[in-house]
Structures are given as structure tokens and as C-alpha cells.
Design an enzyme around this catalytic site. Structure first.
Site, PDB file in Angstrom:
ATOM      1  N   HIS A   1      -9.648 -29.396  -5.760  1.00  0.00           N
ATOM      2  CA  HIS A   1     -10.277 -29.930  -6.427  1.00  0.00           C
ATOM      3  C   HIS A   1     -11.201 -29.063  -7.026  1.00  0.00           C
ATOM      4  CE1 HIS A   1     -13.170 -32.171  -9.467  1.00  0.00           C
ATOM      5  NE2 HIS A   1     -12.327 -33.445  -9.073  1.00  0.00           N
TER       6      HIS A   1
ATOM      7  N   GLU B   1      -7.844 -27.432 -10.979  1.00  0.00           N
ATOM      8  CA  GLU B   1      -7.564 -28.007  -9.688  1.00  0.00           C
ATOM      9  C   GLU B   1      -6.386 -28.401  -9.673  1.00  0.00           C
ATOM     10  OE1 GLU B   1     -10.894 -31.105 -11.964  1.00  0.00           O
ATOM     11  OE2 GLU B   1      -8.769 -32.137 -10.116  1.00  0.00           O
TER      12      GLU B   1
END
Ligand code: TA6
Length: 271
Positions: free
Chosen positions: A138, A242
């Protein structure tokens, strides 16, 4: 926390969540964004760098907590090595016994720091049953000014718009400029994506192996104010791009098999 310096760059990695929180080439601004308001506390995720999302993404009804447990687990440092050219590699590990939310498995995370930053999440099933999971690196990227940055490489790709009740849409823009909250899961995107930053005059390249999904997130104004561990104005200096396998791209790992997710982050000057 490990502090790493190489001939090209510096980096920091916390054992908490095996989270890379800093990567900076000596002649450039930091590549990764870390909130000035981040917590560094047991049970809390660090806000920035590269949170490891595993074994679920988001907040499924039958799961405790957002984005799984890997990012709030203390990982074990197994190995650090320096190559003859000065590149540094680090190997971290965590293990899980069988539980209702996660079959028995072992995870390894390999970080290589040189002129680029390469991270690899390896999931090894230690269970006799199929293991269905989501994973996502992420990554929070620093931008000089969100209004002068674009995300390039997603034209024609289908995505779920989390802000429109997960409605499925198709990206029409070759260059995505962010001017409001964006929270999208792009499907079937194994190819590289770029962040072009006109303010910092650099292009950041996200190359991936074993990742079918790309998530793009910027909280913008209202959400920034609502997030405790994020500064009200910090949305202007970051964008999350991400890389993982989320929702329809989730991983179905056969018993005792291994899954690999690898991401290489690099940058070059915009001429
Ligand atoms: O990046 C996508 C996302 O799922 C957003 O919806 C937002 O919740 C973000 O992750 C951050 O999640 P966190 O749990 O770290 O606050």
C-alpha cells in the site's frame, strides 16, 4: 528500526509491520511519504511508506480490523547482507498458526535498497486447505504538489470506485490528475504505472511481478481531516499507488504452495 545507507540512497525499515517508511536517493527528495502525524504504537499501523496489507484488503464484514494483521505484527529480522556494489538486502519473516481468519502460513519480506527500492512479499501456505487471501503493498508516494502530479498507465482499465458504492467503471484518461478524493481498485493491471511529478520534476515508476491489481488513493480534504494519524494538509504531498491482488484478483493458494508479489520503485528526472 533499521537505518540503511547505500552509495545511491538511504532507507528505513521498522520491524513493526516490516514497514519501509523511508526511501530517498541522495540527489532527490524522498520517494516515500510518511505522515508527520503517524502513530508508532503497538496494534497501530504506521501511516506512510509501504504498509503490507495481508490477508485481507479493506474491512470485510467477517474480519476484525481494516487491511489485515501483517502491518501491525512485529516481524523478525532474519538476514541483512551487502552486495559488493553496496546494495543492501534485508529479509524479514512472520509465521501464523492455523486460525479461523488465516490458515497456517509463513511470510517472508525481502527488501533490496540500491538506486531503486525493490520489495517482495512471499506467502507460503503451511496448511492442508486452500488459502484464499488478498495482498497489497500500500505504497504512499511523496509528490511536490498533488495538483501537478498525474498517474499514467491505467487508460482503458476497469476499476471499482470505492466512493460510488464499488461501482465498476472504466478509466478513460491516459493521465489521471487528482482534484478530489480518489479511491479506486483497478483490475488486471500487471503492467508498470508511473507517477509524473511536474513539481519535483521527476517520474516515479512502479514495476510489478505477481500483482494484478493497482489501487489509487488520495483522501483529499474532508477525509484528511477525518483521519487521526494524517495531517489536514498532507493530501497535497502524497498519492497512494498500491500494488497487489485485491477483490476479483484475490489469490487462491493451493495447500503448501507459495505466492510472490514483487514491486520495484524507481525514479528519474523529468527533462
Ligand atoms: O488505499 C485504499 C484504502 O482502502 C482507502 O479506502 C483508505 O481506507 C486507505 O486504504 C487507508 O486505509 P487505513 O486503514 O490505512 O487508514
Amino acid at each position: 528500526m533499521l537505518e540503511i545507507t547505500t552509495p545511491w540512497s538511504s532507507a528505513e525499515i521498522y520491524l513493526h509491520g516490516a514497514q519501509v517508511t523511508h526511501f530517498k536517493k541522495h540527489d532527490e527528495p524522498p520517494l516515500l511519504f510518511l505522515s508527520q502525524c503517524s502513530c508508532f504504537a503497538t496494534g497501530q499501523p504506521i501511516r506512510g511508506g509501504i504498509p503490507i496489507i495481508f490477508p485481507w484488503f479493506g474491512k470485510p464484514a467477517d474480519r476484525p480490523g481494516q487491511h489485515g494483521f501483517a502491518r501491525i505484527t512485529d516481524w523478525e529480522l532474519k538476514e541483512m547482507a551487502m552486495a559488493p556494489d553496496g546494495a543492501v538486502s534485508v529479509r524479514l519473516r512472520m509465521e501464523r498458526v492455523d486460525s479461523p481468519e488465516c490458515p497456517a502460513c509463513a511470510l517472508e519480506y525481502r527488501v533490496t535498497v540500491d538506486a531503486a527500492l525493490t520489495v517482495e512479499l512471499i506467502v507460503m501456505s503451511r496448511s492442508g486447505r486452500e488459502f484464499v487471501f488478498e495482498n497489497c503493498l500500500h505504497t504512499y508516494f511523496t509528490v511536490g504538489d498533488i495538483g501537478a502530479a498525474t498517474v499514467v498507465g491505467l487508460k482503458g482499465v476497469d476499476y471499482l470506485d470505492q466512493l460510488a458504492g464499488f461501482a465498476r467503471k472504466t478509466e478513460t484518461r491516459g493521465s489521471i490528475r487528482i482534484s478530489s478524493e480518489v479511491d479506486r481498485i483497478y483490475f488486471d493491471t500487471p503492467h508498470p504505472v508511473e507517477i509524473r511529478d511536474e513539481s519535483l520534476r521527476r517520474a516515479v515508476r512502479v514495476e510489478k511481478e505477481g500483482s494484478a491489481s493497482t489501487v489509487v488513493w488520495n483522501p483529499w480534504i474532508a477525509k484528511s481531516k477525518a483521519i487521526q494519524d494524517f495531517g489536514d494538509e498532507e493530501y497535497q504531498q502524497m498519492v497512494c499507488v498500491e500494488s497487489g491482488n485485491v477483490a476479483a484478483n484475490k489469490i487462491k493458494l493451493a495447500p503448501n504452495q507459495t505466492s510472490r508479489l514483487k514491486v520495484k520503485l524507481s525514479s528519474e528526472r523529468l527533462t
